[in-house]
Motif scaffolding. Sequence first.
Motif, PDB file in Angstrom:
ATOM      1  N   GLY A  66     -10.650  13.364  -6.205  1.00  0.00           N
ATOM      2  CA  GLY A  66      -9.718  13.928  -5.197  1.00  0.00           C
ATOM      3  C   GLY A  66      -9.996  13.474  -3.718  1.00  0.00           C
ATOM      4  O   GLY A  66      -9.251  12.973  -3.103  1.00  0.00           O
ATOM      5  N   ILE A  67     -11.360  13.297  -3.375  1.00  0.00           N
ATOM      6  CA  ILE A  67     -11.810  13.120  -2.126  1.00  0.00           C
ATOM      7  C   ILE A  67     -11.582  11.642  -1.875  1.00  0.00           C
ATOM      8  O   ILE A  67     -11.176  11.286  -0.965  1.00  0.00           O
ATOM      9  N   GLN A  68     -12.135  10.807  -2.728  1.00  0.00           N
ATOM     10  CA  GLN A  68     -12.072   9.554  -2.893  1.00  0.00           C
ATOM     11  C   GLN A  68     -10.673   8.995  -2.788  1.00  0.00           C
ATOM     12  O   GLN A  68     -10.201   7.957  -1.953  1.00  0.00           O
ATOM     13  N   THR A  69      -9.593   9.626  -3.431  1.00  0.00           N
ATOM     14  CA  THR A  69      -8.032   9.116  -3.438  1.00  0.00           C
ATOM     15  C   THR A  69      -7.544   9.370  -2.189  1.00  0.00           C
ATOM     16  O   THR A  69      -6.790   8.586  -1.686  1.00  0.00           O
ATOM     17  N   ASN A  70      -7.988  10.779  -1.365  1.00  0.00           N
ATOM     18  CA  ASN A  70      -7.582  10.749  -0.169  1.00  0.00           C
ATOM     19  C   ASN A  70      -8.076   9.912   0.967  1.00  0.00           C
ATOM     20  O   ASN A  70      -7.515  10.031   1.959  1.00  0.00           O
ATOM     21  N   MET A  71      -9.091   9.239   0.610  1.00  0.00           N
ATOM     22  CA  MET A  71      -9.595   8.442   1.638  1.00  0.00           C
ATOM     23  C   MET A  71      -8.964   6.985   1.589  1.00  0.00           C
ATOM     24  O   MET A  71      -9.074   6.153   2.523  1.00  0.00           O
ATOM     25  N   ILE A  72      -8.014   6.950   0.411  1.00  0.00           N
ATOM     26  CA  ILE A  72      -7.371   5.445   0.557  1.00  0.00           C
ATOM     27  C   ILE A  72      -6.018   5.784   0.896  1.00  0.00           C
ATOM     28  O   ILE A  72      -5.162   6.695   0.568  1.00  0.00           O
ATOM     29  N   PHE A 101     -11.959  -0.450  -2.838  1.00  0.00           N
ATOM     30  CA  PHE A 101     -11.071   0.268  -2.124  1.00  0.00           C
ATOM     31  C   PHE A 101     -10.319  -0.822  -1.292  1.00  0.00           C
ATOM     32  O   PHE A 101     -10.649  -1.770  -1.228  1.00  0.00           O
ATOM     33  N   TYR A 102      -9.421  -0.162  -0.725  1.00  0.00           N
ATOM     34  CA  TYR A 102      -8.564  -0.849   0.095  1.00  0.00           C
ATOM     35  C   TYR A 102      -8.312  -0.180   1.248  1.00  0.00           C
ATOM     36  O   TYR A 102      -8.422   1.135   1.405  1.00  0.00           O
ATOM     37  N   ASP A 103      -7.746  -0.652   2.310  1.00  0.00           N
ATOM     38  CA  ASP A 103      -7.392  -0.107   3.721  1.00  0.00           C
ATOM     39  C   ASP A 103      -6.622  -0.862   4.423  1.00  0.00           C
ATOM     40  O   ASP A 103      -6.546  -2.196   4.274  1.00  0.00           O
ATOM     41  N   VAL A 115      -8.009  -4.585   4.569  1.00  0.00           N
ATOM     42  CA  VAL A 115      -9.424  -4.691   3.820  1.00  0.00           C
ATOM     43  C   VAL A 115      -9.108  -4.437   2.292  1.00  0.00           C
ATOM     44  O   VAL A 115      -8.544  -3.546   2.033  1.00  0.00           O
ATOM     45  N   ILE A 116      -9.821  -5.488   1.444  1.00  0.00           N
ATOM     46  CA  ILE A 116     -10.151  -5.211   0.083  1.00  0.00           C
ATOM     47  C   ILE A 116     -11.610  -5.094   0.024  1.00  0.00           C
ATOM     48  O   ILE A 116     -12.075  -6.178   0.273  1.00  0.00           O
ATOM     49  N   ALA A 117     -11.876  -4.503  -0.817  1.00  0.00           N
ATOM     50  CA  ALA A 117     -13.406  -4.584  -1.335  1.00  0.00           C
ATOM     51  C   ALA A 117     -13.795  -3.926  -2.488  1.00  0.00           C
ATOM     52  O   ALA A 117     -12.922  -3.195  -3.141  1.00  0.00           O
ATOM     53  N   ASP A 118     -14.981  -4.364  -2.796  1.00  0.00           N
ATOM     54  CA  ASP A 118     -15.562  -3.837  -4.413  1.00  0.00           C
ATOM     55  C   ASP A 118     -16.933  -3.432  -4.378  1.00  0.00           C
ATOM     56  O   ASP A 118     -17.745  -4.355  -4.054  1.00  0.00           O
ATOM     57  N   VAL A 132     -19.121   5.154   2.857  1.00  0.00           N
ATOM     58  CA  VAL A 132     -19.879   4.427   3.796  1.00  0.00           C
ATOM     59  C   VAL A 132     -19.271   3.280   4.325  1.00  0.00           C
ATOM     60  O   VAL A 132     -18.974   3.173   5.560  1.00  0.00           O
ATOM     61  N   ALA A 133     -18.984   2.440   3.454  1.00  0.00           N
ATOM     62  CA  ALA A 133     -18.580   1.070   3.846  1.00  0.00           C
ATOM     63  C   ALA A 133     -17.256   0.882   4.454  1.00  0.00           C
ATOM     64  O   ALA A 133     -16.881   0.411   5.604  1.00  0.00           O
ATOM     65  N   LYS A 134     -16.328   1.956   4.023  1.00  0.00           N
ATOM     66  CA  LYS A 134     -15.031   1.880   4.534  1.00  0.00           C
ATOM     67  C   LYS A 134     -15.079   2.671   6.036  1.00  0.00           C
ATOM     68  O   LYS A 134     -14.374   2.137   6.851  1.00  0.00           O
ATOM     69  N   THR A 135     -15.769   3.476   6.144  1.00  0.00           N
ATOM     70  CA  THR A 135     -15.779   4.393   7.483  1.00  0.00           C
ATOM     71  C   THR A 135     -16.614   3.391   8.449  1.00  0.00           C
ATOM     72  O   THR A 135     -15.924   3.080   9.437  1.00  0.00           O
TER      73      THR A 135
END
Length: 204
Positions: A66-72, A101-103, A115-118, A132-135
Amino acid sequence: LVSLHTNNIRKTVKYISKIDKGSFPNEPLKLSDYGTLKDVEEAVNSMVDSLKYNKRVSEELELAKGIQTNMIPKDFDKYSNREEFSIYGDMHTAKEVGGDFYDFFMLDNKHLVTVIADVSGKGVPAAMLMAVAKTLIRSYVFMGLNIDEVFNKTNKLICGNDETNMFITACIGVLNLKTGILKYVNAGHSAPGVAITGIFESLI
């Protein structure tokens, strides 16, 4: 003796029935037999401990998901009135949590950043590195750094403190909505043309 064994068996069946209905007893199973049924007692109690642990882990992973989903980002309607572009994204992890993740966000009124990352690996470690990377990436972009500097600084911070040998591939693009010029940096991700086409297919 038969009555004693019968009572112990009934007690065991009743105990297991509660577990089968999703209710974990507060107290461990205690049988009055010190023979063969003592092994049953130990096996049942060990099973209950394992089930409780798995249930707790499952609940914690669900919370982490849920936390990860909310970060996307999912606020696509926020950009529905933009005539220059339309945007949509979705993510489905192989496990409860993962490292993909994407942003996307507006840097200012005329620059769209995506941003697209893996992150290598799966599960909680990958999800933590993803956060961490997304932030870091988003923070460096808003600091006004060039996108090559954004990746360089992110790379140095992550690699400088990483003892797990995990790594990240990523692609970042900045689209000038006024000129239509796209600047991007690819850091070991899939072919830039594929990634960029996937991100900006409605724009290029």
